[in-house]
Structures are given as structure tokens and as C-alpha cells.
Scaffold this motif. Structure first.
Motif, short mmCIF file in Angstrom:
data_model
loop_
_atom_site.label_atom_id
_atom_site.label_comp_id
_atom_site.label_asym_id
_atom_site.label_seq_id
_atom_site.Cartn_x
_atom_site.Cartn_y
_atom_site.Cartn_z
N ASP A 50 9.22 -33.97 43.45
CA ASP A 50 9.67 -34.90 44.48
C ASP A 50 9.31 -36.34 44.12
O ASP A 50 10.15 -37.25 44.22
N GLU A 51 8.07 -36.56 43.71
CA GLU A 51 7.61 -37.92 43.44
C GLU A 51 8.27 -38.51 42.21
O GLU A 51 8.45 -39.73 42.11
N SER A 61 12.48 -28.69 33.15
CA SER A 61 13.69 -27.97 33.56
C SER A 61 13.99 -28.19 35.03
O SER A 61 15.15 -28.35 35.43
N GLU A 62 12.95 -28.21 35.86
CA GLU A 62 13.16 -28.41 37.29
C GLU A 62 13.67 -29.82 37.57
O GLU A 62 14.53 -30.02 38.45
N LEU A 63 13.17 -30.80 36.85
CA LEU A 63 13.67 -32.17 37.01
C LEU A 63 15.15 -32.25 36.65
O LEU A 63 15.93 -32.92 37.33
N GLU A 64 15.53 -31.57 35.60
CA GLU A 64 16.94 -31.59 35.19
C GLU A 64 17.81 -30.92 36.24
O GLU A 64 18.90 -31.42 36.57
N GLY A 121 19.67 -33.97 37.46
CA GLY A 121 20.67 -34.12 36.40
C GLY A 121 20.00 -34.49 35.08
O GLY A 121 18.90 -35.04 35.04
N ALA A 122 20.70 -34.20 33.98
CA ALA A 122 20.11 -34.34 32.66
C ALA A 122 19.72 -35.78 32.34
O ALA A 122 18.65 -36.04 31.79
N ARG A 123 20.58 -36.75 32.66
CA ARG A 123 20.31 -38.14 32.29
C ARG A 123 19.07 -38.67 33.01
O ARG A 123 18.15 -39.21 32.39
N LEU A 127 14.98 -39.61 31.61
CA LEU A 127 14.24 -40.84 31.85
C LEU A 127 12.93 -40.56 32.59
O LEU A 127 11.90 -41.18 32.30
N MET A 128 12.96 -39.64 33.54
CA MET A 128 11.74 -39.31 34.29
C MET A 128 10.69 -38.70 33.38
O MET A 128 9.50 -39.07 33.45
#
Length: 374
Positions: A132-133, A304-307, A311-313, A317-318
Motif C-alpha cells: 500500500d505505502e 510480484s505483488e507490486l506488479e 502494473g509493470a511500469r 519504478l517502485m
């Protein structure tokens, strides 16, 4: 994890920058470098995900300053050590009290599994806090926010005044890592019983299973699948004192943990075990190796969870912002720094439109000349 007693507990809770601990038995992988602990959580985390040398080693590792925030350094606990300051007696934060032994035992398998599920759910919550953060690392245009990622000062964990999204995301992730690392110290997942003594509550059987454990699918929501013989230890603050009512006739933390020893922060090599269960066979080394592998698995799962979420882009960056020391300069989109990416994109689009307008004007002029010539 180190849980101090008496004035040591007060110091850990109130004076995190001046750690004053009275001698006490260890409660899990150590967070400090005194009282028998050797900063085991920090060293496991560094061995698992810190860049081996220099600022970049060609893999998704944490650069030195970022690794300091996640793992800790000097007298600072880091994100992975935060539960020892703010959740020292919460079994769910450290996977305690999921003890069980087949046969005539004070707790059922279902009750032990429920305690383990409490731990998994708690760590899932921490993992999702990190996800989330991470969304606040980027602005509405998808560019990294400089104020959200700066490490001009160390992160202040569990502090209302800490506004940097990088620090807050690392804290959630570090707290999740603390619990999964403790699992390998606290449980019999990777270890073996002492062959010189009969199996029982003071010498529970070992499972000898590999890491990572399917129990810790922190991206999931379902109940973990728990082997029948899995046990962690019943914990009390003075669990080395005989006759403690809570843990009477139960598998105790004191009898099961593989807390202490020396860990190479570069390779993860584990030597000189300092607890009875850790000294049996290669139990300490297996617990450390399991914790290192589990830490790497959770870092992969976080990416993987961030993607999946962003989304991948944006996820790329994150991840870059979390692990790089100077994301503003170093995190790029096809070679363009992210803070310039939006402006560059606007500029490129503007140039294209300008070119198209010039081409249209030129075409109209040529058409006029042809009509006049005709």
C-alpha cells in the motif's frame, strides 16, 4: 528477536537509540550485538538481499544506504528489527505459541495451527502495508516523488513523524521479514531432534523440511497447509525458569529455538551455535539458511505483488525506489531519469505534434503552388 527483561525491556521500548539491556536469555534471532546476540536478523537480511559489493551488482538487491534502513546498522534496529521494539510480547509477530506434539499433549493440533494462522495473518497485514505505502512513491504522473525517497537521514520506524513513503514501505516489509525469519528459529521446520535423548516435549521431533515454506504465502488469503508434526515453542519472558505454569509440559521456546550464533552477512554462513537445539547437528545453520531463502522469496513476492497491483511500469519504478540509494538520479525509464520522464515525454510529444503541424503547413503551401501553376 531479543526480548529484554526488567530495565532492559524499558530501554528497548523507550530508548531505541541507546540500547541498554540487562543480561537475559535470547528469545529468537538477535537484533543487537550484546547479551549473547550477534545482530542475527540484520545479518540474515543482508545475506539475503543486500548488494554484495558496490552500489549495483546486477540483481534486484538493496544498495548500502537502503540496506541499512531495512536491515539495521550500528545501534539502529532497522525495519526488520522493529518488532523487537514495539511488539516484543505479541506471539503473532514472532510465530510463537504454535506448539504441538503428537500423543498425550496439552494442546490440540487445531489449536496449534490456529496460533500459526494468527502469525501468518499478522505478517500478511504487514506485507500489504508495504504494498500500500509503495503506491505513494510515485506522483499522479507516475514519476518518483523526491521527498518520498530521500535518505538524507535514517528512517524513524513506528514514528508518526515519519512521512517518507520509502521508509514506511520498508517498515511494513521489514516487520513481515522479522516474523518469517523467526519462524525458522522458533520452529522445527528445518531441524532435527537430539538423537542422544528420547523424543518428547523437551526434545520435539524435527521435520527436516526445505525452505521456503509454503506456510508463508503472504500474498494469499487462505489457511496455510500445516504438517501434522510442525511446532513452534511456547513462550514466556522467563521460559528458562522451571515450573512456569503457561508452558508446563509443553514444547518451550527455550527447548526449540536456534537463536544465536555467528552469521556472515555476505554469504549467510552460520557457525558457532549458542543454544542447545542449535548445537544439535546442523540445526543452527539450517535455520539460518531457511531464513535467508525465505527472505529472498518474500522480496520476490513483494515485487510480484507490486506488479499485480500497480502494473509493470510503475512497479519497476517502485522496486527501484525501494532498493536504490538515489532513486531520483538512478531510476530510469529507458535511460531517462524518472523525475525527468514526464517532462521528456511531454517534450517528445510536443516535438512530434510540432513536426506534424509543419508538415501539414508545407503540404498546404505545395498544394496552393500546384493550383497556381496549373
Amino acid at each position: 528477536m531479543v526480548r529484554a527483561t526488567g530495565p532492559g525491556l524499558l530501554a528497548a521500548l523507550v530508548l531505541p537509540l541507546v540500547i541498554v539491556l540487562v543480561p537475559a536469555r535470547a528469545a529468537a534471532f538477535g537484533t543487537i550485538d550484546t547479551g549473547g546476540q550477534n545482530r542475527e536478523h540484520e545479518r540474515i537480511t543482508r545475506a539475503a538481499v543486500a548488494c554484495a559489493a558496490g552500489p549495483e551488482s546486477g540483481r534486484a538487491c538493496f544498495e548500502p544506504r537502503s540496506a541499512d534502513q531495512l536491515a539495521g546498522h550500528g545501534k539502529r534496529f532497522g525495519a526488520v528489527g522493529s518488532p523487537d521494539l514495539t511488539e516484543p510480547l505479541d506471539p503473532a509477530a514472532h510465530c510463537d505459541d504454535a506448539d504441538y506434539l503428537a500423543g498425550d499433549y496439552p494442546r490440540t493440533r487445531d489449536r496449534a495451527t490456529a496460533s500459526l494462522r494468527d502469525c501468518v495473518d499478522h505478517l500478511r497485514g504487514r506485507f500489504l502495508e508495504a504494498v500500500d505505502e509503495a503506491g505513494n512513491l510515485l506522483d499522479a504522473d507516475g514519476a518518483i516523488v523526491p521527498a518520498a525517497v530521500t535518505l538524507d537521514a535514517d528512517c524513524e520506524f513506528d514514528a508518526a513523524q515519519e512521512k517518507r513513503s520509502k521508509c514506511r514501505s520498508l517498515e511494513g516489509f521489514g516487520r513481515a521479514l522479522h516474523g518469517v525469519q523467526d519462524f525458522y528459529s522458533h520452529s522445527n521446520w528445518t531441524d532435527e531432534a537430539d538423537p542422544a535423548r528420547p523424543v518428547g516435549a523437551d526434545n520435539p521431533p524435527g521435520l527436516g523440511l526445505p525452505a521456503p515454506s509454503p506456510v508463508f504465502d503472504l500474498r494469499g488469503t487462505g489457511a496455510p497447509s500445516v504438517p501434522d508434526g510442525l511446532s513452534t515453542g511456547c513462550f514466556v519472558l522467563h521460559d528458562s525458569v522451571p515450573g512456569v505454569e503457561k508452558c508446563a509440559l509443553r514444547v518451550t521456546h527455550a527447548g526449540l529455538n536456534k537463536d544465536l550464533g555467528l552469521i556472515d552477512p555476505n554469504t549467510g554462513e552460520a557457525t558457532d551455535p549458542a543454544t542447545p537445539r542449535g548445537r544439535v547437528g546442523g540445526n543452527f545453520a539450517r535455520a539460518v539458511a531457511g531464513a535467508v531463502e525465505e527472505t529472498r522469496r518474500q522480496w520476490r513476492d513483494l515485487r510480484s505483488e507490486l506488479e499485480d497491483r500497480y502494473g509493470a511500469r510503475k512497479a519497476s519504478l517502485m522496486v527501484c525506489a525501494l532498493r536504490r540509494d538515489d532513486p531520483v538520479a538512478d531510476c530510469r525509464i529507458r535511460g531517462v531519469p524518472t523525475v525527468l520522464a514526464a517532462g521528456v515525454l511531454v517534450g517528445v510529444v510536443g516535438l512530434v505534434l510540432f513536426g506534424l503541424r509543419r508538415q501539414a503547413v508545407r503540404g498546404r503551401r505545395q498544394a496552393v503552388r500546384r493550383r497556381r501553376a496549373g
